[in-house]
Enzyme design. Structure first.
Site, PDB file in Angstrom:
ATOM      1  N   ASP A 135       0.785  -1.239   0.000  1.00 51.69           N
ATOM      2  CA  ASP A 135       0.000   0.000   0.000  1.00 51.69           C
ATOM      3  C   ASP A 135       0.814   1.285   0.000  1.00 51.69           C
ATOM      4  OD1 ASP A 135       1.097  -0.030   2.520  1.00 51.69           O
ATOM      5  OD2 ASP A 135      -0.723  -0.705   3.515  1.00 51.69           O
ATOM      6  N   GLU A 185      -2.258   5.036   2.721  1.00 54.07           N
ATOM      7  CA  GLU A 185      -2.201   3.614   2.365  1.00 54.07           C
ATOM      8  C   GLU A 185      -3.555   3.011   2.000  1.00 54.07           C
ATOM      9  OE1 GLU A 185      -0.705   4.989   5.007  1.00 54.07           O
ATOM     10  OE2 GLU A 185       1.426   4.653   4.662  1.00 54.07           O
TER      11      GLU A 185
HETATM   12  C1  UD1 Z   1       6.584   4.812   3.812  1.00 59.27           C
HETATM   13  C2  UD1 Z   1       5.206   4.397   3.308  1.00 59.27           C
HETATM   14  C3  UD1 Z   1       4.432   3.709   4.414  1.00 59.27           C
HETATM   15  C4  UD1 Z   1       5.227   2.575   5.035  1.00 59.27           C
HETATM   16  C5  UD1 Z   1       6.590   3.087   5.462  1.00 59.27           C
HETATM   17  C6  UD1 Z   1       7.429   1.929   5.954  1.00 59.27           C
HETATM   18  C7  UD1 Z   1       4.184   5.872   1.651  1.00 59.27           C
HETATM   19  C8  UD1 Z   1       3.376   7.085   1.420  1.00 59.27           C
HETATM   20  N1  UD1 Z   1       4.460   5.598   2.927  1.00 59.27           N
HETATM   21  O1  UD1 Z   1       6.388   5.803   4.808  1.00 59.27           O
HETATM   22  O2  UD1 Z   1       3.230   3.178   3.872  1.00 59.27           O
HETATM   23  O3  UD1 Z   1       4.536   2.089   6.147  1.00 59.27           O
HETATM   24  O4  UD1 Z   1       7.256   3.680   4.333  1.00 59.27           O
HETATM   25  O5  UD1 Z   1       8.516   2.353   6.704  1.00 59.27           O
HETATM   26  O6  UD1 Z   1       4.546   5.214   0.720  1.00 59.27           O
HETATM   27  N2  UD1 Z   1      14.189   8.093   5.123  1.00 59.27           N
HETATM   28  C9  UD1 Z   1      15.570   8.002   5.035  1.00 59.27           C
HETATM   29  N3  UD1 Z   1      16.121   6.805   4.719  1.00 59.27           N
HETATM   30  C10 UD1 Z   1      15.396   5.697   4.488  1.00 59.27           C
HETATM   31  C11 UD1 Z   1      13.998   5.780   4.598  1.00 59.27           C
HETATM   32  C12 UD1 Z   1      13.405   6.984   4.894  1.00 59.27           C
HETATM   33  O7  UD1 Z   1      16.268   8.979   5.251  1.00 59.27           O
HETATM   34  O8  UD1 Z   1      15.978   4.640   4.223  1.00 59.27           O
HETATM   35  C13 UD1 Z   1      13.573   9.389   5.462  1.00 59.27           C
HETATM   36  C14 UD1 Z   1      13.666  10.393   4.312  1.00 59.27           C
HETATM   37  O9  UD1 Z   1      13.898  11.656   4.849  1.00 59.27           O
HETATM   38  C15 UD1 Z   1      12.268  10.332   3.691  1.00 59.27           C
HETATM   39  C16 UD1 Z   1      11.426  10.126   4.953  1.00 59.27           C
HETATM   40  O10 UD1 Z   1      12.188   9.212   5.733  1.00 59.27           O
HETATM   41  O11 UD1 Z   1      11.929  11.512   3.000  1.00 59.27           O
HETATM   42  C17 UD1 Z   1      10.038   9.591   4.734  1.00 59.27           C
HETATM   43  O12 UD1 Z   1      10.044   8.448   3.886  1.00 59.27           O
HETATM   44  P1  UD1 Z   1       8.689   8.073   3.061  1.00 59.27           P
HETATM   45  O13 UD1 Z   1       8.931   6.848   2.276  1.00 59.27           O
HETATM   46  O14 UD1 Z   1       8.198   9.273   2.338  1.00 59.27           O
HETATM   47  O15 UD1 Z   1       7.631   7.825   4.208  1.00 59.27           O
HETATM   48  P2  UD1 Z   1       7.555   6.744   5.347  1.00 59.27           P
HETATM   49  O16 UD1 Z   1       6.982   7.378   6.554  1.00 59.27           O
HETATM   50  O17 UD1 Z   1       8.838   6.019   5.437  1.00 59.27           O
END
Ligand code: UD1
Ligand code: UDP
Length: 382
Positions: free
Chosen positions: A98, A134
């Site tokens: 999702d 999601e």
């Molecule tokens: C995303 C998914 C969510 C899932 C979650 C799992 C969407 C909208 N959300 O949310 O459904 O439950 O992943 O963890 O698709 N970041 C890093 N390094 C990483 C990962 C993330 O620095 O390896 C930081 C970055 O600043 C990034 C932020 O986390 O911009 C948010 O990541 P994002 O994928 O947008 O949202 P999640 O809250 O991780």
């Protein structure tokens, strides 16, 4: 007969953990040419999973930005995948769950009239804003997909309620397949603080929290509740691997820094996470994956959300919906920490999410759909 070209597309940590055993299964099938494309919506947290499972994707869109929005993720995935599909044209694209990668992956394939298979199909809260985004992502993928691999019979009933009855298979969740390869009796953690914890005499409470709909006041209240639980229970070691999202990082450190029995640590790799969970007393989480893994390991879960699309563990009695209210989270945690009878009632293993054979069922379902098997796989009956 030509091999079937099946491309798995994923981008975040949970998708990678749940797709990794499936990629391995597809690679083992002689009738299938398995290709893997990552969007890298997550970078470090994705790479950690790729390392553990020794996966080498053929395509990597490398889209992550520090403050990405839903629109930047979706548009970068769509544009990147269009190029990939011009280079290779799969017979089937598989997306998982999702996330924004999931939705964009399915939409990009649909734009090229490539068939889509949805792994972890049919989970619903029926609330379009929770979990956000999601619930809408997975609902829209349910419309785009031709094949739907539902973890549980309840997930299939959700699709039926939306009129989706063709191409549906009940397989179990692939995370239970993954779990069977990671938990070990003897395990050394990379993070030494975890090797030194007194798992026998202390109650290790494992925490994760990251959902977008919890950003703001709900997350503030959750973190205050965690601080209160740690303060009032010196026998607790609260271990919290903090998600790399800057919003989560700031909130967690503001409430929990400096507390003696709270360990705020970097995200764990998946082997470490599963082994820590197996050694924990209790799990407090808003994560989807942890809600599925903890029951299989016999660990009670308090779900830090208002609703859940995974009611099976609540029905099995191993999870409770704690919500995001400070008082209720503290009260439910106190009960599990102070009342051995209440704890014993919840601390039993249950496997409503799978039997560890989801990946072979999905591979068989694909081969059946494309006319390479006479019969569909036997469904998972939870
Ligand atoms: C995303 C998914 C969510 C899932 C979650 C799992 C969407 C909208 N959300 O949310 O459904 O439950 O992943 O963890 O698709 N970041 C890093 N390094 C990483 C990962 C993330 O620095 O390896 C930081 C970055 O600043 C990034 C932020 O986390 O911009 C948010 O990541 P994002 O994928 O947008 O949202 P999640 O809250 O991780
Ligand atoms: N996980 C992990 N390390 C961590 C936290 C979680 O390996 O520090 C694993 C967890 O075991 C589960 C998955 O990541 O398999 C869940 O991911 P997350 O909570 O980020 O997303 P969700 O499942 O809520 O979409």
């Amino acid at each position: 007969m030509d091999k079937l070209k099946v491309m798995t597309i994923f981008g975040t940590r949970p998708e990678a953990i749940k797709m990794a055993p499936l990629v391995k299964e597809l690679e083992r099938r002689p009738e299938i040419d398995s290709l893997c494309c990552v969007t890298a919506q997550h970078r470090q947290m994705l790479d950690s999973v790729l390392d553990i499972f020794k996966l080498k994707p053929q395509f990597d869109l490398d889209i992550m930005e520090a403050s990405q929005t839903l629109s930047t993720i979706t548009s970068k995935c769509l544009l990147g995948l269009e190029k990939v599909f011009h280079e290779v044209r799969p017979d089937l694209v598989l997306v998982h769950g999702d996330t924004s990668t999931t939705f964009a992956g399915a939409l990009a394939a649909f734009y090229q009239q490539i068939a889509v298979g949805h792994v972890e199909a049919g989970l619903r809260t029926w609330d379009r804003y929770s979990p956000f985004p999601e619930e809408m992502n997975r609902s829209m993928v349910g419309r785009l997909a031709e094949l739907h691999f539902c973890p549980t019979p309840a997930n299939r009933r959700n699709l039926e309620a939306e009129g989706v009855t063709e191409g549906v298979f009940v397989t179990g969740n692939t995370v239970i397949d993954a779990l069977q390869t990671t938990v070990a009796e003897e395990f050394r953690f990379g993070e030494d603080v975890l090797n030194r914890l007194d798992y026998r005499n202390k109650k290790v409470v494992l925490v994760t929290c990251h959902r977008r709909e919890n950003y703001g006041q709900p997350m503030e209240d959750i973190m205050s509740a965690l601080a209160q639980i740690a303060r009032t229970h010196p026998d607790v070691e609260l271990v919290y691997p903090v998600h790399l999202s800057p919003v989560v990082q700031k909130c967690a450190h503001r409430h929990l820094d400096g507390m003696e029995n709270v360990r705020l640590i970097a995200p764990l790799d998946v082997e470490e996470m599963h082994n820590l969970m197996a050694r924990s007393y209790l799990v407090l989480t808003d994560s989807g994956g942890l809600q599925e893994e903890a029951p299989a390991l016999g660990k009670p879960v308090l779900v830090l959300r208002r609703e859940t699309e995974r009611p099976e563990a609540v029905e099995a009695g191993t999870a409770k919906l704690a919500g995001v209210d400070y008082g209720r989270i503290v009260q439910l945690a106190d009960q599990l920490l102070d009342d051995p009878a209440a704890y014993a009632q919840m601390a039993h293993a249950a496997n409503p999410y799978g039997d560890g054979r989801a990946c072979p069922r999905i591979a068989d379902g694909i081969l059946y759909h494309f006319g390479r098997r006479p019969r569909p796989p036997e469904p998972f009956l939870s």
